[in-house]
Scaffold this active site. Structure first.
Site, PDB file in Angstrom:
ATOM      1  N   HIS A   1      -9.368   1.772  -3.065  1.00 19.59           N
ATOM      2  CA  HIS A   1      -8.057   1.324  -3.549  1.00 19.59           C
ATOM      3  C   HIS A   1      -8.213   0.049  -4.383  1.00 19.59           C
ATOM      4  CE1 HIS A   1      -5.978   4.318  -1.024  1.00 19.59           C
ATOM      5  NE2 HIS A   1      -7.091   4.175  -0.299  1.00 19.59           N
TER       6      HIS A   1
ATOM      7  N   HIS B   1      -4.212   8.260   3.457  1.00 22.59           N
ATOM      8  CA  HIS B   1      -4.408   6.807   3.422  1.00 22.59           C
ATOM      9  C   HIS B   1      -3.624   6.113   4.528  1.00 22.59           C
ATOM     10  CE1 HIS B   1      -4.811   2.755   2.027  1.00 22.59           C
ATOM     11  NE2 HIS B   1      -3.622   2.673   1.477  1.00 22.59           N
TER      12      HIS B   1
END
Length: 259
Positions: free
Chosen positions: A71, A81
């Site tokens: 990220h 995520h």
């Protein structure tokens, strides 16, 4: 018929009737990475190391080794995520259906509001006002928040003050509206993450991550050039790297815009 459509599309690209806009920031060791408070682990910064450059290590070729967190920079958030999306099928970067990575975009211009208030919150009322002017947000479309934040660099990009990060994002009710009432593909921002800087104090905390990923939807962060897109009509291409079990990855987000 499909062949004719593709040929017309290729011709439009070649003639410039359709332009391609790069919505991605460059990756470098200077790329700002989100900082989490102790005791949480930190994502590694972007690193690049030359392997060879037409020299004794490789006389005819130039290449580099790179390392970075998933990220980092302009990046894609997959549903896995966040804990709310961890048990969903096809929720990692290698299993998301490729057809979901091309979708129309609705651009919400709140640049003036964010200039006046760096902690500006996007609310349902703003989206409804946008729809009154531009039409209903289509199911399966991206909602992109144009804030002008991508012009910030260094410490100003994270904008951490005495009370914590101050950056714009959606409020919880706005996220629920996008997910439940408009069935969007995902939410994209110019900031380091899809949630507002103060989202740790919201109910629930980090509502964009919580609600979007729990509904098998996506996020895009650290976008740029949103001022080059129309409010409606653009199509964006958002493929993350095909990392086995990946929670996301940097990606070069491209927008197709009609002339």
């Amino acid at each position: 018929m499909s062949s004719d459509v593709l040929q017309a599309f290729a011709s439009a690209l070649s003639s410039g009737a359709i332009s391609v806009v790069d919505l991605s920031q460059e990756l470098s060791p200077e790329t700002v990475v989100i900082n989490l408070p102790p005791p949480f682990a930190q994502s590694a910064p972007f690193r690049i190391e030359q392997v060879s450059a037409y020299d004794d290590k490789g006389p005819a070729w130039y290449w580099n080794n790179i390392s970075l967190g998933e990220h980092t920079g302009t990046h894609f958030d997959a549903p896995v995520h966040w804990m709310t999306g961890r048990s969903l099928p096809a929720s990692t970067t290698d299993t998301i259906a490729p057809g979901r990575l091309v979708a129309p975009a609705c651009v919400i211009d709140v640049e003036a509001e964010c200039a006046a208030d760096p902690a500006f919150l996007l609310m349902r009322a703003k989206l409804l006002a946008w729809e009154a002017e531009h039409g209903r947000i289509p199911a399966g479309a991206w909602v992109l928040m144009r804030s002008g934040w991508s012009r910030r660099t260094g410490d100003a990009f994270l904008n951490v003050g005495k009370t914590g990060p101050q950056s714009p994002g959606p409020d919880p009710d706005c996220v629920k509206f996008m997910v439940d009432d408009r069935d969007v593909a995902g939410f994209g921002t110019e900031t380091v993450g899809t949630d507002a800087g103060a989202a740790h104090s919201f109910t629930p905390p980090f509502p964009c991550h919580t609600f979007m990923h729990g509904a098998n939807k996506f996020g895009l962060a650290s976008l740029t050039n949103l001022d080059k897109l129309p409010a409606t009509g653009a199509v964006i291409i958002t493929p993350p790297l095909k990392i086995k079990g990946g929670s996301g990855s940097p990606c070069r987000v491209l927008a197709l815009v009609g002339g």
